[in-house]
Design an enzyme around this catalytic site. Sequence first.
Site, PDB file in Angstrom:
ATOM      1  N   GLN A   1       0.839  -1.194   0.000  1.00  9.66           N
ATOM      2  CA  GLN A   1       0.000   0.000   0.000  1.00  9.66           C
ATOM      3  C   GLN A   1       0.876   1.247   0.000  1.00  9.66           C
ATOM      4  O   GLN A   1       1.149   1.827   1.049  1.00  9.66           O
ATOM      5  CB  GLN A   1      -0.899  -0.022   1.240  1.00  9.66           C
ATOM      6  CG  GLN A   1      -1.867   1.111   1.326  1.00  9.66           C
ATOM      7  CD  GLN A   1      -3.225   0.741   0.831  1.00  9.66           C
ATOM      8  OE1 GLN A   1      -3.619  -0.414   0.905  1.00  9.66           O
ATOM      9  NE2 GLN A   1      -3.956   1.699   0.319  1.00  9.66           N
ATOM     10  N   PHE A   2       1.336   1.669  -1.175  1.00  9.57           N
ATOM     11  CA  PHE A   2       2.209   2.836  -1.260  1.00  9.57           C
ATOM     12  C   PHE A   2       1.503   4.090  -0.787  1.00  9.57           C
ATOM     13  O   PHE A   2       2.150   5.051  -0.355  1.00  9.57           O
ATOM     14  CB  PHE A   2       2.776   3.011  -2.677  1.00  9.57           C
ATOM     15  CG  PHE A   2       1.795   3.562  -3.669  1.00  9.57           C
ATOM     16  CD1 PHE A   2       1.719   4.929  -3.887  1.00  9.57           C
ATOM     17  CD2 PHE A   2       0.964   2.714  -4.389  1.00  9.57           C
ATOM     18  CE1 PHE A   2       0.816   5.444  -4.810  1.00  9.57           C
ATOM     19  CE2 PHE A   2       0.067   3.217  -5.304  1.00  9.57           C
ATOM     20  CZ  PHE A   2      -0.010   4.593  -5.511  1.00  9.57           C
ATOM     21  N   THR A   3       0.186   4.120  -0.814  1.00  8.05           N
ATOM     22  CA  THR A   3      -0.559   5.318  -0.423  1.00  8.05           C
ATOM     23  C   THR A   3      -0.434   5.624   1.071  1.00  8.05           C
ATOM     24  O   THR A   3      -0.791   6.722   1.500  1.00  8.05           O
ATOM     25  CB  THR A   3      -2.042   5.216  -0.813  1.00  8.05           C
ATOM     26  OG1 THR A   3      -2.630   4.106  -0.134  1.00  8.05           O
ATOM     27  CG2 THR A   3      -2.198   5.062  -2.318  1.00  8.05           C
TER      28      THR A   3
END
Length: 148
Positions: free
Chosen positions: A78-80
């Site tokens: 989950q890069f966000t």
Amino acid sequence: MRAVVTRVQHASVTIGGEVRGVIGQGFLILLGVTHEDTEAQVRKLADKICSLRVFEDDAGKLNRGLDEVRGELLIVSQFTLYGSCRHGRRPDFLAAARPEIAVPLYEKFIALCREKGFSTQTGVFGADMQVESLNDGPLTLILDTDQL
């Protein structure tokens, strides 16, 4: 590294209409990697998450670990988690590590959890995923290696 850990009754991840991972009771882990992360931080985070005592004992206290309830893990990249909304209304993701850094650390985290003996399912790094879960509690924790 940053992780959002949710205690779930069950969770799954679907990619392109195909279920890629499904677990029963355990943790849904959304995992983000930033530029400065190291393998030592990966190890520290995996140790911390896999040893959390957040399942209720017979007295209703949070005294049981994942191993005691035979819990499972669903780990989703989950890069966000490294998104910044400081300027404007559209987040930037400049603090998120590029795939050449993030993928090996994400895979190392998965390997460490499996080495600890936990049934571990995953999403696919960089894929458009649909994640479903039934939160238990709800109990959700945010862990950041800068604060461990």
